[in-house]
Scaffold this active site. Structure first.
Site, PDB file in Angstrom:
ATOM      1  N   SER A 169      48.178  59.421  24.746  1.00 24.08           N
ATOM      2  CA  SER A 169      46.975  60.222  24.945  1.00 24.08           C
ATOM      3  C   SER A 169      45.693  59.422  24.721  1.00 24.08           C
ATOM      4  O   SER A 169      44.746  59.504  25.515  1.00 24.08           O
ATOM      5  CB  SER A 169      47.004  61.445  24.024  1.00 24.08           C
ATOM      6  OG  SER A 169      47.128  61.041  22.668  1.00 24.08           O
ATOM      7  N   ALA A 205      50.205  53.836  26.822  1.00 21.41           N
ATOM      8  CA  ALA A 205      50.023  54.857  27.867  1.00 21.41           C
ATOM      9  C   ALA A 205      50.055  56.271  27.272  1.00 21.41           C
ATOM     10  O   ALA A 205      50.293  57.233  27.993  1.00 21.41           O
ATOM     11  CB  ALA A 205      51.095  54.712  28.939  1.00 21.41           C
ATOM     12  N   CYS A 211      45.648  59.556  13.787  1.00 16.90           N
ATOM     13  CA  CYS A 211      45.279  58.180  13.461  1.00 16.90           C
ATOM     14  C   CYS A 211      44.347  58.104  12.260  1.00 16.90           C
ATOM     15  O   CYS A 211      44.186  57.030  11.677  1.00 16.90           O
ATOM     16  CB  CYS A 211      44.619  57.503  14.663  1.00 16.90           C
ATOM     17  SG  CYS A 211      43.073  58.282  15.188  1.00 16.90           S
TER      18      CYS A 211
END
EC number: 1.2.1.70
Length: 435
Positions: free
Chosen positions: A192, A190, A50
């Site tokens: 990590s 849902a 990210c």
């Protein structure tokens, strides 16, 4: 061959730029294949998280590899190389290895010390190996980086000073909403990061926890393990209306929570404050949602600013010292490995000479008894061993100092060792007394 790292991260690029180069699993695999197809790159591993997109490569030439990787990044992301260039960083050889170890320890993460990066590095290597893009050089580097990262968490105080993105988001939310025990929480996704969010919220004693995901079964599993409840994705608008705190990280390409959805929920909430923590990249929450008066949108950029002070904690010196020592050990081992084939070829040549001479002795003096023959063989082996001991030890010492290459070349020339034979020879296992 040399190791090169080229990429961009939250340290060098703003969130909108990182968002523009974000790749899904297929995009990551395609980028690795494109890089690997270049003339200057023999192995490639892409790390996409990210807050970073990096390409690790085993390169035949530095400049050729950098040009090929840069062009591949631009092509895969659709962002012109000229626009990317000011945000890119390049690490080569020693610095590339140090960077890999630093990343594995979480020292280069937005949330310093976070452990999720270990799983991301492991998956990046596994994907590259399965696709035939990574070989021995990068596999060795990544495996050692993973070991260093694990050591950092188990042998230092890293975990006592690290602050996760989730915890930073919860701290922001607490200032606006009050104690977590009185907060109704909605987790969207849902994966990590969403699982980490749900677990952290549950551990903190949230008043209510709801999990929503496009695949209902995954939401149910996460809700079960965290003591929450799941809802079908079709109920997202209703769940948004009821939640005080929303934490979203789905990996979707478009906005999951649009400004219109957030605005309608705010009307129904009748002025009650709401915090939306967006941990996704690309963003799950439409930035225009922040224009809603009662809504506070917190993204990775804001959380990164909150976490920056933790990056200078003196307690992190333990980890930095560990990384420094591990880099030195890795480089020493790699240099020794580079000269090992020459040493092995030299000893193989000596063994062939000894065998030939003993065979000639057997033909000329067949009448020698077993005891005498054994003593002669032992004496010859000892003489050869003593002659080879000094050059063998010295080349390893010089290799550790970074000077083994010239000495190994001298050995190849002095003993007329064929370079092709050196490259093909098997290196004796460590501890055998021959390596």
């Amino acid at each position: 061959m040399s190791v090169v790292v080229l990429g961009l991260s939250h340290r060098t690029a703003p969130i909108p730029v990182l968002e523009s180069v974000s790749l899904d699993a297929e995009g990551v695999a395609a980028l690795a294949r494109t890089v690997r197809a270049g003339e200057s790159v023999h192995e490639a591993v892409v790390v996409s998280t990210c807050n970073r997109l990096e390409v690790y490569a085993e390169a035949a030439t530095f400049h050729g590899a950098v040009n090929e990787i840069g062009e591949a990044l631009a092509a895969s992301s659709g962002v012109p190389l000229g626009d990317l260039r000011e945000h890119l960083y390049v690490h080569y050889e020693d610095r590339a290895i140090a960077h890999a170890f630093t990343v594995a320890c979480g020292l280069d993460s937005m949330a310093v010390g976070e452990g999720q990066i270990l799983g991301q590095l492991r998956e990046a290597l596994r994907t590259a190996q399965a696709d035939g893009q990574a070989g021995g050089t990068l596999a060795s580097l990544f495996q050692q980086a993973l070991r260093v990262g694990k050591r950092a968490h188990s042998e230092t105080e890293l975990d006592t000073v690290s602050v996760s993105l989730v915890e930073a988001g919860l701290a922001r939310a607490a200032r606006a909403l009050g104690p977590l025990e009185q907060t109704r929480v909605l987790v969207v996704g849902a994966g990590s990061m969403s699982s980490l969010a749900a677990t952290t919220v549950a551990r903190g004693g949230a008043g209510d926890l709801v999990v929503i995901n496009r695949t209902r079964s995954k939401a149910q599993r996460l809700a079960t393990t965290t003591g929450g409840r799941s809802l079908p994705f079709e109920d997202l608008q209703q769940a948004l209306r009821e939640a005080d705190l929303v934490i979203s990280c789905t990996g979707a390409v478009g906005h999951v929570l649009t400004a219109d959805m957030v605005g309608r929920a705010a009307v129904d909430r009748a002025g009650r404050a709401q915090v939306l923590v967006d941990l996704a990249l690309p963003r799950d929450v439409d930035p225009r949602a922040a224009e809603v008066e009662t809504v506070d949108v917190v993204g990775l950029e804001e959380l990164g600013a909150d976490l920056a002070p933790g990056q200078v904690s003196p307690q992190l010196q333990q980890v930095q010292d560990l990384v420094t020592a591990e880099v030195a050990a890795y480089l020493t081992g790699r240099r020794a490995q580079a000269v090992a084939p020459t040493v092995a070829a030299l000893r193989s040549r000596a063994a062939d000479v000894v065998a030939a001479e003993l065979s000639r002795l057997e033909q000329r003096l067949p009448q020698l008894d077993e005891t005498t023959r054994g003593e002669v063989q032992l004496a010859v082996h000892r003489v050869v061993e003593k002659l080879l001991h000094t050059p063998t030890v010295r080349v390893k010492e010089l290799a550790g100092e970074g000077q083994g290459g010239d000495y190994a070349q001298a050995l190849r020339e002095l003993f007329d060792l064929d370079p092709h034979d050196v490259a093909a020879v098997s290196v004796p296992p460590e501890g055998s007394g021959l390596a």
